[in-house]
Enzyme design. Structure first.
Site, PDB file in Angstrom:
ATOM      1  N   GLU A  24      -5.826   3.409   3.392  1.00 40.61           N
ATOM      2  CA  GLU A  24      -6.046   4.044   4.830  1.00 40.61           C
ATOM      3  C   GLU A  24      -7.879   4.134   4.783  1.00 40.61           C
ATOM      4  O   GLU A  24      -8.551   4.151   5.666  1.00 40.61           O
ATOM      5  CB  GLU A  24      -5.312   5.077   5.093  1.00 40.61           C
ATOM      6  CG  GLU A  24      -4.000   4.731   5.425  1.00 40.61           C
ATOM      7  CD  GLU A  24      -3.831   3.826   6.560  1.00 40.61           C
ATOM      8  OE1 GLU A  24      -4.681   3.605   7.495  1.00 40.61           O
ATOM      9  OE2 GLU A  24      -2.668   3.434   6.988  1.00 40.61           O
ATOM     10  N   ASP A  50       0.849  -1.162   0.058  1.00 40.77           N
ATOM     11  CA  ASP A  50      -0.025   0.077  -0.098  1.00 40.77           C
ATOM     12  C   ASP A  50       0.851   1.305   0.024  1.00 40.77           C
ATOM     13  O   ASP A  50       2.142   1.267   0.399  1.00 40.77           O
ATOM     14  CB  ASP A  50      -0.905  -0.126   1.237  1.00 40.77           C
ATOM     15  CG  ASP A  50      -0.439  -0.720   2.439  1.00 40.77           C
ATOM     16  OD1 ASP A  50       0.749  -1.083   2.484  1.00 40.77           O
ATOM     17  OD2 ASP A  50      -1.435  -0.984   3.120  1.00 40.77           O
TER      18      ASP A  50
END
Length: 367
Positions: free
Chosen positions: A125, A67
């Protein structure tokens, strides 16, 4: 470029979900520096990066994901390479990207006879960037999906995971209570949404949901001015559960409570969902291979319980047999994820990439 140098660049320029343009530029330049004919680099999901390594004319791909996004947190590490822009890689995504970069270098240098798709994914997120990546990967034959997540909950050298649900599903939920405004001097002529919301919270905090279910509210907003009965009040929270099906059952229970309270005061309510992250499901056969690789590479494996942490890798695990694990990075201190002082050391990057490289070799050799 060295993977540690890359980590330093990325750590200084963290960008929040769907704004990872500079991160994308840095990664693309670093990958193209490898000058590997078998590695093709693309943009994906607007701000993400995908690198396809094709060493076989046919056959499926193994997907590895890191990520990319940071958090709107002001860094307080006093590190030489601390963030310069008011955001922070407070969840270790800079380390994840550096580990993936190091892994790609090792695979290229060893000329592994396999096909890989390396994904640097935006918006983990918030916003569920994984689902947008998958929309663009729809035609690619992926056999397995793999990722890791650093944490200082465990000492460096410790790997933690479990078969089945590792990370709970996570659903953002807003409950809006609607009343009727009136001057506070004529309170009885209004319908107080703040009162409905506070009564709902009182009931909620005394309710026990089923095992492995967590419902929490972290923000409340209501009313316009101090001397007017609040027409609308919103309470914002999150539900964590072993599956999205269970989450729907929980939302049904919450709806019944909110309905009873709003009817009691002749008001109304509505429930809306924000980001929805499926549960992360770990494939047992992949986990068993990881255990054996850990043993041979001086990593200590521990079986952990389901975590209430949300992770949009769940979108991958619903589509492909998948493996996600915690990689311990603590060297004696624990700050916790999303903490302005969270800072794994550089020297965890290459050993974790080596572990993942050995796992992928094990995976291929035993097919």
């Amino acid at each position: 470029m060295d993977s540690i140098e890359l980590r330093h660049l990325l750590h200084q320029t963290p960008e929040i979900a769907f704004h990872e343009y500079e991160t994308q530029r840095i990664l693309i330049n670093a990958l193209k520096e490898m000058q590997c004919e078998k590695l093709t680099v693309y943009k994906i999901a607007e701000t993400g990066v995908m690198a396809i390594y094709k060493n076989k004319p046919t056959g499926p791909f193994i997907l590895y994901r890191a990520d990319m996004d940071g958090l709107p947190i002001v860094e307080k590490t006093n590190w030489k390479f601390a963030s310069k822009n008011g955001n922070m890689h407070a969840c270790g995504h800079d380390v994840h990207m550096a580990v993936e970069y190091e892994l790609i270098k090792k695979i290229i240098n060893s000329n592994i006879d396999e096909n890989f798709v390396f994904v640097f994914q935006p918006a983990e997120e918030t916003g569920g960037g994984a689902k947008y990546v998958l929309e663009e990967l729809d035609e690619l034959p992926v056999k397995y999906a793999v990722a890791l997540h650093v944490t200082d909950e465990y000492e460096f050298g410790t790997i933690a995971s479990r078969a089945g649900t590792l990370f709970a599903s996570a659903t953002e939920i807003d409950i809006t209570f609607v009343g009727k405004p009136a001057h506070i001097a004529f309170y009885s002529e209004g319908i107080d949404s703040l009162r409905m919301a506070s009564e709902f919270l009182s009931v909620h905090y005394n309710k026990n949901f089923q095992e492995d279910v967590l419902v929490g509210f972290g923000k409340i907003s209501g009313g316009d001015v101090r001397n007017i009965v609040a027409r609308e009040t919103v309470i914002m929270g999150s539900i964590r559960s072993p599956s999205l099906n269970i989450t729907e059952e929980v939302i049904s229970e919450i709806s019944k409570i909110a309905s009873q309270i709003s009817k009691k005061y002749s008001g109304d309510f509505s429930i809306s969902r924000g980001s929805v992250y499926p549960q992360v499901v770990v494939d047992e056969s992949l986990l068993n291979k990881l255990k054996s690789v850990c043993k041979r590479n001086n990593f200590h494996f521990v079986e952990c319980n389901m975590k209430f942490t949300g992770e949009d890798f769940g979108y991958f695990s619903l589509k492909y047999p998948s493996l996600l694990f915690w990689a311990g990075v603590s060297k004696g201190e624990r700050k916790g994820l999303h903490n302005p002082e969270f800072l794994p050391e550089d020297d965890v990057i290459k050993p974790l990439a080596e572990l993942m490289y050995n796992f992928l070799k094990e995976l291929m050799e035993n097919e």
